[in-house]
Design an enzyme around this catalytic site. Structure first.
Site, PDB file in Angstrom:
ATOM      1  N   TYR A  79      95.137  -3.687 -15.381  1.00  0.00           N
ATOM      2  CA  TYR A  79      95.986  -2.484 -15.335  1.00  0.00           C
ATOM      3  C   TYR A  79      97.425  -2.885 -15.671  1.00  0.00           C
ATOM      4  O   TYR A  79      98.085  -3.608 -14.913  1.00  0.00           O
ATOM      5  CB  TYR A  79      95.956  -1.816 -13.954  1.00  0.00           C
ATOM      6  CG  TYR A  79      94.609  -1.226 -13.561  1.00  0.00           C
ATOM      7  CD1 TYR A  79      93.569  -1.072 -14.481  1.00  0.00           C
ATOM      8  CD2 TYR A  79      94.366  -0.811 -12.253  1.00  0.00           C
ATOM      9  CE1 TYR A  79      92.349  -0.537 -14.117  1.00  0.00           C
ATOM     10  CE2 TYR A  79      93.135  -0.265 -11.883  1.00  0.00           C
ATOM     11  CZ  TYR A  79      92.139  -0.141 -12.824  1.00  0.00           C
ATOM     12  OH  TYR A  79      90.925   0.390 -12.450  1.00  0.00           O
ATOM     13  N   ARG A 134      95.444  10.183 -21.635  1.00  0.00           N
ATOM     14  CA  ARG A 134      94.690  11.430 -21.509  1.00  0.00           C
ATOM     15  C   ARG A 134      94.787  12.281 -22.772  1.00  0.00           C
ATOM     16  O   ARG A 134      93.944  13.144 -23.007  1.00  0.00           O
ATOM     17  CB  ARG A 134      95.195  12.231 -20.299  1.00  0.00           C
ATOM     18  CG  ARG A 134      94.803  11.586 -18.993  1.00  0.00           C
ATOM     19  CD  ARG A 134      95.415  12.285 -17.819  1.00  0.00           C
ATOM     20  NE  ARG A 134      96.863  12.141 -17.788  1.00  0.00           N
ATOM     21  CZ  ARG A 134      97.615  12.424 -16.733  1.00  0.00           C
ATOM     22  NH1 ARG A 134      97.057  12.882 -15.631  1.00  0.00           N
ATOM     23  NH2 ARG A 134      98.917  12.254 -16.746  1.00  0.00           N
ATOM     24  N   GLY A 160      94.343   7.966  -7.878  1.00  0.00           N
ATOM     25  CA  GLY A 160      95.588   7.339  -8.320  1.00  0.00           C
ATOM     26  C   GLY A 160      96.741   8.263  -7.989  1.00  0.00           C
ATOM     27  O   GLY A 160      96.550   9.449  -7.735  1.00  0.00           O
ATOM     28  N   ALA A 161      97.947   7.721  -7.993  1.00  0.00           N
ATOM     29  CA  ALA A 161      99.130   8.543  -7.745  1.00  0.00           C
ATOM     30  C   ALA A 161     100.318   7.881  -8.422  1.00  0.00           C
ATOM     31  O   ALA A 161     100.362   6.658  -8.577  1.00  0.00           O
ATOM     32  CB  ALA A 161      99.388   8.681  -6.251  1.00  0.00           C
ATOM     33  N   LEU A 190      89.859  12.758  -9.243  1.00  0.00           N
ATOM     34  CA  LEU A 190      90.553  13.986  -9.678  1.00  0.00           C
ATOM     35  C   LEU A 190      90.351  14.228 -11.174  1.00  0.00           C
ATOM     36  O   LEU A 190      91.001  15.075 -11.760  1.00  0.00           O
ATOM     37  CB  LEU A 190      92.060  13.874  -9.381  1.00  0.00           C
ATOM     38  CG  LEU A 190      92.434  13.726  -7.904  1.00  0.00           C
ATOM     39  CD1 LEU A 190      93.893  13.285  -7.751  1.00  0.00           C
ATOM     40  CD2 LEU A 190      92.220  15.039  -7.164  1.00  0.00           C
ATOM     41  N   LYS A 193      97.319  21.314 -11.678  1.00  0.00           N
ATOM     42  CA  LYS A 193      98.669  21.678 -12.133  1.00  0.00           C
ATOM     43  C   LYS A 193      98.749  21.818 -13.654  1.00  0.00           C
ATOM     44  O   LYS A 193      99.793  22.156 -14.189  1.00  0.00           O
ATOM     45  CB  LYS A 193      99.663  20.631 -11.643  1.00  0.00           C
ATOM     46  CG  LYS A 193      99.361  19.302 -12.273  1.00  0.00           C
ATOM     47  CD  LYS A 193     100.149  18.165 -11.793  1.00  0.00           C
ATOM     48  CE  LYS A 193      99.520  16.937 -12.431  1.00  0.00           C
ATOM     49  NZ  LYS A 193      99.963  15.714 -11.917  1.00  0.00           N
TER      50      LYS A 193
HETATM   51  N1  LIG Z   1      86.403   0.806 -12.353  1.00  0.00           N
HETATM   52  C1  LIG Z   1      86.827   1.461 -13.393  1.00  0.00           C
HETATM   53  O1  LIG Z   1      86.366   1.267 -14.534  1.00  0.00           O
HETATM   54  C2  LIG Z   1      87.906   2.482 -13.187  1.00  0.00           C
HETATM   55  C3  LIG Z   1      88.230   3.395 -14.209  1.00  0.00           C
HETATM   56  C4  LIG Z   1      89.231   4.328 -13.956  1.00  0.00           C
HETATM   57  C5  LIG Z   1      89.878   4.330 -12.729  1.00  0.00           C
HETATM   58  N2  LIG Z   1      89.555   3.412 -11.756  1.00  0.00           N
HETATM   59  C6  LIG Z   1      90.234   3.374 -10.446  1.00  0.00           C
HETATM   60  O2  LIG Z   1      90.206   4.663  -9.882  1.00  0.00           O
HETATM   61  C7  LIG Z   1      91.538   5.085  -9.597  1.00  0.00           C
HETATM   62  C8  LIG Z   1      91.650   6.578  -9.745  1.00  0.00           C
HETATM   63  O3  LIG Z   1      91.412   6.977 -11.073  1.00  0.00           O
HETATM   64  P1  LIG Z   1      92.580   7.515 -12.018  1.00  0.00           P
HETATM   65  O4  LIG Z   1      93.882   7.062 -11.457  1.00  0.00           O
HETATM   66  O5  LIG Z   1      92.247   7.132 -13.397  1.00  0.00           O
HETATM   67  O6  LIG Z   1      92.395   9.093 -11.932  1.00  0.00           O
HETATM   68  P2  LIG Z   1      92.490  10.162 -10.759  1.00  0.00           P
HETATM   69  O7  LIG Z   1      92.637   9.532  -9.446  1.00  0.00           O
HETATM   70  O8  LIG Z   1      91.373  11.099 -10.992  1.00  0.00           O
HETATM   71  O9  LIG Z   1      93.858  10.905 -11.181  1.00  0.00           O
HETATM   72  C9  LIG Z   1      95.086  10.262 -10.944  1.00  0.00           C
HETATM   73  C10 LIG Z   1      96.227  11.065 -11.568  1.00  0.00           C
HETATM   74  O10 LIG Z   1      96.217  12.395 -11.089  1.00  0.00           O
HETATM   75  C11 LIG Z   1      97.547  12.863 -10.863  1.00  0.00           C
HETATM   76  N3  LIG Z   1      97.611  13.193  -9.426  1.00  0.00           N
HETATM   77  C12 LIG Z   1      97.169  12.441  -8.378  1.00  0.00           C
HETATM   78  N4  LIG Z   1      97.343  13.088  -7.205  1.00  0.00           N
HETATM   79  C13 LIG Z   1      97.899  14.263  -7.498  1.00  0.00           C
HETATM   80  C14 LIG Z   1      98.315  15.364  -6.727  1.00  0.00           C
HETATM   81  N5  LIG Z   1      98.153  15.377  -5.405  1.00  0.00           N
HETATM   82  N6  LIG Z   1      98.868  16.432  -7.360  1.00  0.00           N
HETATM   83  C15 LIG Z   1      99.023  16.431  -8.699  1.00  0.00           C
HETATM   84  N7  LIG Z   1      98.627  15.421  -9.497  1.00  0.00           N
HETATM   85  C16 LIG Z   1      98.076  14.344  -8.913  1.00  0.00           C
HETATM   86  C17 LIG Z   1      98.490  11.728 -11.261  1.00  0.00           C
HETATM   87  O11 LIG Z   1      98.826  11.793 -12.641  1.00  0.00           O
HETATM   88  P3  LIG Z   1      99.852  12.836 -13.284  1.00  0.00           P
HETATM   89  O12 LIG Z   1     100.913  13.133 -12.263  1.00  0.00           O
HETATM   90  O13 LIG Z   1     100.366  12.198 -14.516  1.00  0.00           O
HETATM   91  O14 LIG Z   1      98.996  14.034 -13.627  1.00  0.00           O
HETATM   92  C18 LIG Z   1      97.569  10.524 -11.120  1.00  0.00           C
HETATM   93  O15 LIG Z   1      97.957   9.454 -11.921  1.00  0.00           O
HETATM   94  C19 LIG Z   1      92.392   4.279 -10.580  1.00  0.00           C
HETATM   95  O16 LIG Z   1      93.745   4.287 -10.221  1.00  0.00           O
HETATM   96  C20 LIG Z   1      91.703   2.959 -10.523  1.00  0.00           C
HETATM   97  O17 LIG Z   1      92.085   2.256  -9.365  1.00  0.00           O
HETATM   98  C21 LIG Z   1      88.565   2.521 -11.974  1.00  0.00           C
END
Ligand SMILES: NC(=O)c1ccc[n+]([C@@H]2O[C@H](COP(=O)([O-])OP(=O)(O)OC[C@H]3O[C@@H](n4cnc5c(N)ncnc54)[C@H](OP(=O)(O)O)[C@@H]3O)[C@@H](O)[C@H]2O)c1
Length: 369
Positions: A56, A225, A277-278, A204, A212
């Site tokens: 990352y 994205r 993620g956040a 998410l 949003k």
């Molecule tokens: N193992 C794997 O292959 C793999 C692949 C992907 C992810 N992951 C892990 O899973 C975690 C989560 O996945 P992800 O970060 O890709 O996606 P996610 O958790 O589905 O979405 C995260 C994004 O949503 C927005 N967000 C989060 N909370 C919010 C809220 N309360 N209100 C409004 N917007 C909000 C933020 O982006 P914006 O503000 O820009 O919208 C944030 O970066 C990753 O951080 C990583 O640790 C693992």
């Protein structure tokens, strides 16, 4: 915050963890100060499970996590991933040979400013390396005290079963959200039966279900994205309509949309925790409330009713060029132009363009076959 035991380990993890892909910059730049504040806010609010990966931000997320938790290491269940080294141009591949994994763990320990990793996960299967080789290297690292437990990520049924015949694991980290429900078929039952924890990633759907976004939302520079099919065209518009149908129910439950989807994820049988993620402390503050309790059966049924009635195109096929093919220990292997190796069906030859499912990593059997 509710805490659960991860698989057969002695790790107790908050049902809402913190994922750090966004902190590594996958969804646009996040300044270091803001990233540190986000992680520290999560810890203050009872999140004890932090998930990162060496790739990352090509090491940056681990460095920031290391800094954020330095004086609070004992409060954190620290999970990272490896087996995806990158070259000098930043191009990532999957390589789980013993030497690569041992080097990767040493580098992660340095960046994370710690002398042990609670959960070390293989980020995705390497179809060219026998699982035995990787499992032995991990066992050596575990015996040396550098990692406490081994987990996998993106191991679908066949690969998971193959791994289980050679190595021990406590968890499998898999995609799971309102639209990506593939793990319900075989992975969740198998993990339940074998007492393997399931860590739900992209809960998410990369922020889509935080509610949003609008049809006119634009993604900034460096936000991957922009190229993701679910955020385009009819699939995107239908997703937004589904969100509008869920909104009144979230309000009735006294939850935000992000809390609704996160609580739904952690309430599904077999899921241990979600790792949203956040990018800001405010997002963490919103998300942690989902972990106060689980949904009751009838609440889940009401959400499922809305999900079942909605017709949303789930768009996740991406064209990928295969630049090389070879044979691996579990069948034919294709090297994709993006640098990742995947198991491919027999009809795939070097030079063809395949459709890859970016959620499961599977190559569609029909294209070009
Ligand atoms: N193992 C794997 O292959 C793999 C692949 C992907 C992810 N992951 C892990 O899973 C975690 C989560 O996945 P992800 O970060 O890709 O996606 P996610 O958790 O589905 O979405 C995260 C994004 O949503 C927005 N967000 C989060 N909370 C919010 C809220 N309360 N209100 C409004 N917007 C909000 C933020 O982006 P914006 O503000 O820009 O919208 C944030 O970066 C990753 O951080 C990583 O640790 C693992």
């Amino acid at each position: 915050m509710e805490y659960r035991t991860l698989g057969r380990s002695d790790l107790r993890v908050s049902v809402i963890g913190l994922g750090t892909l966004a902190i590594g910059g996958a969804y646009g730049p996040v300044g270091e100060g803001q990233a540190l504040a986000t992680i520290r806010r999560a810890l203050d609010l009872g999140v004890n499970f932090i998930d990162t990966s060496d790739n990352y931000g090509l090491g940056r997320a681990e460095e920031i996590v290391g800094k954020a938790i330095q004086s609070r290491r004992d409060q954190v269940v620290l999970a990272t991933k490896g087996g995806t080294p990158w070259d000098e141009r930043g191009r990532i591949t999957n390589d789980c040979r013993a030497g690569t994994i041992i080097e990767a763990v040493e580098a992660s320990l340095r960046r994370l400013r710690t002398d042990y990793i609670d959960l070390y996960q293989i980020h995705l299967p390497d179809p060219e390396t026998p699982f035995e080789e990787t499992a032995l290297a991990l066992e050596q690292l575990r015996k040396a005290g550098k990692i406490r437990y081994v987990g996998l990520s993106n191991f679908w049924t066949e690969e998971l079963e193959a791994w289980l015949s050679v190595g021990e694991i406590v968890s499998n980290q898999m995609p799971y959200n309102f639209l990506h429900r593939d793990i319900e078929g075989k992975i969740l039952p198998l993990c339940w039966e074998r007492k393997i924890g399931v860590i739900a990633y992209t809960p998410l759907l990369m922020g889509l279900f935080a509610g949003k976004l609008t049809p006119d939302s634009q993604f900034g520079q460096g936000d991957h994205r922009a190229a993701y099919p679910q955020f385009q065209g009819e699939a995107f518009r239908q997703s937004l309509r589904l969100i509008e149908r869920l909104r009144p129910l979230a309000e009735e439950f006294g939850l935000t949309l992000a809390q609704l989807v996160l609580r739904w994820v952690i309430s599904r049988p077999g899921v241990t925790c979600a790792i949203p993620g956040a990018k800001h402390p405010e997002q963490v503050e919103d998300n942690v409330r989902a972990g106060e309790k689980s949904f009751a059966e009838e609440e889940l049924e009401r959400i499922d009713g809305i999900l079942e009635a909605a017709s949303v195109e789930v768009s996740r096929g991406m064209p990928m060029k295969v630049v090389e093919v070879c044979s691996g220990p579990r069948g034919k292997v294709g090297l994709l132009a993006m640098g990742i190796k995947v198991g491919v069906p027999d009809w795939v030859e070097a030079g063809v363009v395949v459709q890859m499912d970016i959620v499961t990593g599977q190559i569609a059997e029909t294209d070009g076959g």
